[in-house]
Write an enzyme that holds these catalytic residues in place. Structure first.
Site, PDB file in Angstrom:
ATOM      1  CB  THR A 121      -9.211   2.534  -6.322  1.00 29.32           C
ATOM      2  OG1 THR A 121      -9.655   3.146  -4.895  1.00 29.32           O
ATOM      3  CG2 THR A 121      -9.946   3.589  -7.041  1.00 29.32           C
ATOM      4  CE  LYS A 145     -12.620   4.263  -4.329  1.00 27.57           C
ATOM      5  NZ  LYS A 145     -11.301   5.327  -4.087  1.00 27.57           N
ATOM      6  CB  THR A 151      -9.677   8.766  -0.761  1.00 30.17           C
ATOM      7  OG1 THR A 151      -9.747   8.958  -1.887  1.00 30.17           O
ATOM      8  CG2 THR A 151      -9.440   7.373   0.042  1.00 30.17           C
ATOM      9  CD  GLU A 195      -5.023   2.225   0.755  1.00 29.90           C
ATOM     10  OE1 GLU A 195      -5.553   2.622  -0.371  1.00 29.90           O
ATOM     11  OE2 GLU A 195      -4.359   3.106   1.480  1.00 29.90           O
ATOM     12  CG  ASN A 248      -1.026   3.896   1.069  1.00 27.60           C
ATOM     13  OD1 ASN A 248      -1.804   4.686   0.424  1.00 27.60           O
ATOM     14  ND2 ASN A 248      -1.475   3.001   2.227  1.00 27.60           N
ATOM     15  CB  SER A 293      -5.245   2.757 -10.949  1.00 26.09           C
ATOM     16  OG  SER A 293      -6.657   2.391 -11.088  1.00 26.09           O
TER      17      SER A 293
END
Length: 383
Positions: free
Chosen positions: A146, A168, A179, A259, A378, A383
């Site tokens: 993602t 992932k 996640t 991230e 964020n 997506s």
């Protein structure tokens, strides 16, 4: 080759049009046997996506033929329609493979609260089934991404058998699990109970100690499947160590791709009264935004470390604690030691050593710094 490094497995990754950004978004990993033993661990979040609810039922008997995965949508909080997509996915894959739907695990990742288009998912699964090969592990690892910037894969060789995996995850990395979706395969002959024991110990020591931002996902799943194709029944300790090694490799790759991060922080707690205390202390620092912001600014602010651990109920005397950063002891017995100017935080790797001077237990927590890029990604993610 990731999940197809072990004999007896085929995989594929295809584009089904689920991601607005385009690219591979449906993956299939199939066990061709002769054994079909499996184990899985799931998020401890009470808010769980439809694929988690489904897969928890499937894994009960320890038998799994295939795992169907998609990015481009978490299929969480999507009501009866969302559950029907998960159920239909398992039924469709089972029919395509000549298997039972009750032996098909389903995993989804992406935005919460958005419906997955069933027609695209099923068409993607058909295409993936047609593309299955022993070389398909790479595309499968790409299809589950993602916000990841790169795929995560790992392979380790045992005595006559192999363990391979893909993962992932790049955000919401917190215990229970992160996640993330992880698929691990082996051609060793191990019954589901043995797989379960090895997997739970491995996740306890690796994924459950990866705490990037303190947020817990609704879709986390780590699956271990064994084909028995090597004909080797491994030593239990060696097998557990190998699974842990692959999980640790993948966890560190997840940390490195978190991230917006500019520092990978390893918080090592020693001298604790118990392992639980060491984990609690390490996690308190990993989740402290003041500490994480200081590391982003290359500031070895050890006072924020002590302030963070002081919020826990772990056994220690705050005025007996030592703290070192990248090899420089900046705090000794709760007081200043070496100058902060001696600490070099310019590189990406940061090692924080906390000695509680209370016992012999230890644990390590992995985290990242808090950056402008993290906030931006964020706030803009889709997506």
């Amino acid at each position: 080759m990731s999940v197809t490094a072990a004999a007896g497995f085929e995989a594929a990754g295809v584009e089904a049009g689920l991601k607005a950004s385009g690219g591979l978004d449906v993956a299939l990993v199939v066990n061709r046997g002769p054994r079909f033993d499996a184990a899985a661990v799931f998020t401890s979040n009470r808010a769980q996506a439809h694929p988690i609810i489904w897969s928890k039922q499937v894994i009960d008997d320890g038998v799994v033929t295939a795992i169907a995965l998609n990015s481009g949508g978490a299929n969480c909080f999507t009501g009866p329609q969302g559950f029907q997509v998960t159920h239909a996915t398992a039924e469709h894959v089972a029919e395509t493979l000549g298997a039972s739907a009750g032996d098909i695990l389903v995993c989804s990742t992406g935005l919460i609260g958005e419906q997955l288009p069933q027609d695209k998912v099923l068409a993607g699964m058909s295409a993936a089934a047609s593309a299955l090969s022993t070389e398909g592990g790479t595309n499968a690892s790409l299809a589950i991404m993602t916000t990841d910037s790169k795929p995560k894969t790992a392979v380790a060789a045992g005595t006559g058998y192999t363990v391979g995996g893909m993962a992932k995850g790049a955000g919401m990395l917190a215990p229970g699990l992160a996640t993330m979706l992880v698929v691990i395969t082996t051609d060793a002959a191990v019954a589901s109970a043995g797989l379960d024991a090895a997997l739970r110990e491995a996740t306890r020591l690796t994924f459950d100690r990866l705490d990037s931002d303190g947020c817990m996902s609704t879709n986390d799943q780590v699956t271990l499947m064994a084909s028995g194709a090597s004909g080797v029944t491994p030593d239990a300790a060696e097998f557990a160590a190998l699974v842990t090694s692959v999980c640790n490799d993948l966890a560190e790759q997840l940390q490195g791709d978190a991230e917006g991060a500019s520092h990978d922080i390893r918080i090592e707690v020693v001298g604790a009264a118990s392992e639980d205390d060491a984990v609690i202390v390490g996690r308190s620092v990993a989740r402290n935004n003041l500490f994480k912001a200081a590391i982003f600014g290359n500031d070895p602010n050890w006072g924020r470390v002590l302030a963070a651990i002081g919020t826990t109920d772990a056994a220690f005397d705050p005025y007996a604690v030592d703290v070192s950063m990248n090899g420089v002891r900046v705090c000794h017995a709760g007081a200043p030691d070496c100058s902060r100017d001696e600490v070099d935080l310019a590189g990406r790797a940061v090692h924080v050593l906390i000695d509680l001077a209370t016992g012999d237990a230890e644990a390590t927590i992995l985290t990242n710094d808090l950056t402008h890029d993290y906030v931006h990604e964020n706030s803009a993610y889709s997506s």
